[in-house]
Design a protein around this motif. Structure first.
Motif, PDB file in Angstrom:
ATOM      1  N   ASP A   1      13.160 -22.602 -13.541  1.00 19.82           N
ATOM      2  CA  ASP A   1      12.934 -23.189 -14.853  1.00 19.82           C
ATOM      3  C   ASP A   1      13.912 -24.317 -15.169  1.00 19.82           C
ATOM      4  N   ARG A   2      14.245 -25.116 -14.157  1.00 20.48           N
ATOM      5  CA  ARG A   2      15.074 -26.305 -14.368  1.00 20.48           C
ATOM      6  C   ARG A   2      14.138 -27.464 -14.713  1.00 20.48           C
ATOM      7  N   PRO A   3      14.522 -28.301 -15.676  1.00 21.77           N
ATOM      8  CA  PRO A   3      13.702 -29.475 -15.975  1.00 21.77           C
ATOM      9  C   PRO A   3      13.627 -30.388 -14.747  1.00 21.77           C
ATOM     10  N   VAL A   4      12.454 -30.977 -14.525  1.00 15.25           N
ATOM     11  CA  VAL A   4      12.234 -31.800 -13.335  1.00 15.25           C
ATOM     12  C   VAL A   4      11.570 -33.116 -13.722  1.00 15.25           C
ATOM     13  N   ILE A   5      12.054 -34.196 -13.134  1.00 18.15           N
ATOM     14  CA  ILE A   5      11.324 -35.467 -13.146  1.00 18.15           C
ATOM     15  C   ILE A   5      10.728 -35.556 -11.752  1.00 18.15           C
ATOM     16  N   ALA A   6       9.421 -35.343 -11.651  1.00 19.76           N
ATOM     17  CA  ALA A   6       8.745 -35.260 -10.355  1.00 19.76           C
ATOM     18  C   ALA A   6       7.952 -36.536 -10.089  1.00 19.76           C
ATOM     19  N   LEU A   7       8.151 -37.092  -8.908  1.00 22.85           N
ATOM     20  CA  LEU A   7       7.475 -38.323  -8.511  1.00 22.85           C
ATOM     21  C   LEU A   7       6.318 -37.986  -7.581  1.00 22.85           C
ATOM     22  N   PHE A   8       5.123 -38.372  -8.007  1.00 18.88           N
ATOM     23  CA  PHE A   8       3.910 -38.023  -7.271  1.00 18.88           C
ATOM     24  C   PHE A   8       3.167 -39.254  -6.803  1.00 18.88           C
ATOM     25  N   GLY A   9       2.501 -39.115  -5.680  1.00 20.44           N
ATOM     26  CA  GLY A   9       1.617 -40.148  -5.158  1.00 20.44           C
ATOM     27  C   GLY A   9       0.212 -39.601  -5.043  1.00 20.44           C
ATOM     28  N   ARG A  10      -0.181 -39.287  -3.805  1.00 22.32           N
ATOM     29  CA  ARG A  10      -1.556 -38.894  -3.512  1.00 22.32           C
ATOM     30  C   ARG A  10      -1.940 -37.490  -3.990  1.00 22.32           C
ATOM     31  N   THR A  11      -0.986 -36.605  -4.169  1.00 21.30           N
ATOM     32  CA  THR A  11      -1.291 -35.223  -4.559  1.00 21.30           C
ATOM     33  C   THR A  11      -1.550 -35.131  -6.060  1.00 21.30           C
ATOM     34  N   ASP A  12      -2.439 -34.236  -6.471  1.00 19.53           N
ATOM     35  CA  ASP A  12      -2.756 -34.065  -7.882  1.00 19.53           C
ATOM     36  C   ASP A  12      -1.716 -33.162  -8.540  1.00 19.53           C
ATOM     37  N   PRO A  13      -0.909 -33.713  -9.456  1.00 19.30           N
ATOM     38  CA  PRO A  13       0.126 -32.902 -10.098  1.00 19.30           C
ATOM     39  C   PRO A  13      -0.426 -31.786 -10.983  1.00 19.30           C
ATOM     40  N   PHE A  14      -1.708 -31.899 -11.378  1.00 14.49           N
ATOM     41  CA  PHE A  14      -2.304 -30.823 -12.170  1.00 14.49           C
ATOM     42  C   PHE A  14      -2.271 -29.518 -11.384  1.00 14.49           C
ATOM     43  N   PHE A  15      -2.517 -29.604 -10.087  1.00 11.18           N
ATOM     44  CA  PHE A  15      -2.533 -28.409  -9.235  1.00 11.18           C
ATOM     45  C   PHE A  15      -1.182 -28.128  -8.589  1.00 11.18           C
ATOM     46  N   TYR A  16      -0.417 -29.182  -8.304  1.00  9.29           N
ATOM     47  CA  TYR A  16       0.799 -29.004  -7.511  1.00  9.29           C
ATOM     48  C   TYR A  16       2.080 -29.420  -8.231  1.00  9.29           C
ATOM     49  N   GLY A  17       1.956 -29.804  -9.494  1.00  6.07           N
ATOM     50  CA  GLY A  17       3.106 -30.324 -10.222  1.00  6.07           C
ATOM     51  C   GLY A  17       4.085 -29.250 -10.652  1.00  6.07           C
ATOM     52  N   PRO A  18       5.209 -29.660 -11.212  1.00  9.52           N
ATOM     53  CA  PRO A  18       6.197 -28.696 -11.692  1.00  9.52           C
ATOM     54  C   PRO A  18       5.662 -27.966 -12.916  1.00  9.52           C
TER      55      PRO A  18
ATOM     56  N   SER B   1       8.190 -47.579 -10.634  1.00  8.62           N
ATOM     57  CA  SER B   1       9.397 -48.411 -10.645  1.00  8.62           C
ATOM     58  C   SER B   1      10.637 -47.581 -10.960  1.00  8.62           C
ATOM     59  N   ALA B   2      11.783 -48.058 -10.496  1.00  2.00           N
ATOM     60  CA  ALA B   2      13.053 -47.402 -10.812  1.00  2.00           C
ATOM     61  C   ALA B   2      13.278 -47.382 -12.320  1.00  2.00           C
ATOM     62  N   GLU B   3      12.863 -48.445 -12.998  1.00  2.00           N
ATOM     63  CA  GLU B   3      13.038 -48.519 -14.452  1.00  2.00           C
ATOM     64  C   GLU B   3      12.288 -47.390 -15.164  1.00  2.00           C
ATOM     65  N   GLU B   4      11.102 -47.069 -14.677  1.00  3.60           N
ATOM     66  CA  GLU B   4      10.329 -45.978 -15.286  1.00  3.60           C
ATOM     67  C   GLU B   4      11.027 -44.638 -15.090  1.00  3.60           C
ATOM     68  N   VAL B   5      11.573 -44.430 -13.904  1.00  5.59           N
ATOM     69  CA  VAL B   5      12.276 -43.172 -13.633  1.00  5.59           C
ATOM     70  C   VAL B   5      13.552 -43.103 -14.471  1.00  5.59           C
ATOM     71  N   ILE B   6      14.278 -44.206 -14.551  1.00 11.99           N
ATOM     72  CA  ILE B   6      15.521 -44.254 -15.341  1.00 11.99           C
ATOM     73  C   ILE B   6      15.231 -44.004 -16.816  1.00 11.99           C
ATOM     74  N   ALA B   7      14.110 -44.509 -17.327  1.00  9.99           N
ATOM     75  CA  ALA B   7      13.736 -44.252 -18.718  1.00  9.99           C
ATOM     76  C   ALA B   7      13.558 -42.755 -18.954  1.00  9.99           C
ATOM     77  N   GLU B   8      12.955 -42.035 -18.009  1.00 12.91           N
ATOM     78  CA  GLU B   8      12.804 -40.584 -18.130  1.00 12.91           C
ATOM     79  C   GLU B   8      14.158 -39.881 -17.999  1.00 12.91           C
ATOM     80  N   VAL B   9      14.995 -40.362 -17.081  1.00 13.15           N
ATOM     81  CA  VAL B   9      16.338 -39.804 -16.909  1.00 13.15           C
ATOM     82  C   VAL B   9      17.094 -39.879 -18.232  1.00 13.15           C
ATOM     83  N   ASP B  10      17.026 -41.034 -18.912  1.00  8.37           N
ATOM     84  CA  ASP B  10      17.736 -41.208 -20.179  1.00  8.37           C
ATOM     85  C   ASP B  10      17.268 -40.214 -21.230  1.00  8.37           C
ATOM     86  N   LYS B  11      15.982 -39.879 -21.228  1.00  5.01           N
ATOM     87  CA  LYS B  11      15.481 -38.858 -22.179  1.00  5.01           C
ATOM     88  C   LYS B  11      16.117 -37.499 -21.884  1.00  5.01           C
ATOM     89  N   PHE B  12      16.300 -37.194 -20.595  1.00  3.06           N
ATOM     90  CA  PHE B  12      16.899 -35.913 -20.207  1.00  3.06           C
ATOM     91  C   PHE B  12      18.395 -35.882 -20.514  1.00  3.06           C
TER      92      PHE B  12
END
Length: 143
Positions: free
Chosen positions: A95-112, A130-141
């Motif tokens: 139950d640790r918060p996760v910023i998960a980066l997905f490509g081809r896999t459907d996160p609805f079935f395989y996401g955190p 983009s790194a900026e998008e990930v950093i924006a989520e990091v800042d929220k955490f």
């Protein structure tokens, strides 16, 4: 606490760009956060490449932990930034918060499924995240 960063994935197509991880780790370090890199023996080159950029604020444990030790490191993290990987599932299990980066896999079935988790996905090509998008989520955490 520390932030867990897992730059690897068993499937190469599920790996986000190492340059993006370097940008994210740099941002975390600039905010005074300690970063722990994790992964298996296949992730040692990418872990070493990231750790080489940052001296004392990054602990590179890629290829250096058993599964039990990894579980302990994951359980103690403030949050994790991961590819779609086993480490992401382990973080969810604890139950640790996760910023998960997905490509081809459907996160609805395989996401955190852990609380406060975020999935970033823009279709099958992970390079479009983009790194900026990930950093924006990091800042929220970090708030």
């Amino acid at each position: 606490g520390y932030v867990l960063v897992a730059p690897g994935a068993a499937d190469v197509r599920k790996r986000w760009d190492v340059g993006g991880f370097i940008d994210v780790v740099g941002h975390l370090c600039s905010k005074g956060k300690k970063v722990v890199l994790v992964g298996d023996h296949n992730d040692k080159p990418v872990g070493a490449r990231i750790a080489a950029v940052f001296s004392e604020r990054v602990l590179d444990l890629c290829g250096r932990t058993s599964l039990i030790e990894l579980a302990g490191v994951v359980a103690g993290a403030a949050f994790a930034v991961t590819n779609d990987s086993g480490t992401m599932h382990l973080a969810s299990y604890f139950d640790r918060p996760v910023i998960a980066l997905f490509g081809r896999t459907d996160p609805f079935f395989y996401g955190p499924w852990s609380g406060r988790s975020v999935v970033l996905r823009k279709g099958p090509d992970m390079a479009s995240i983009s790194a900026e998008e990930v950093i924006a989520e990091v800042d929220k955490f970090l708030c």
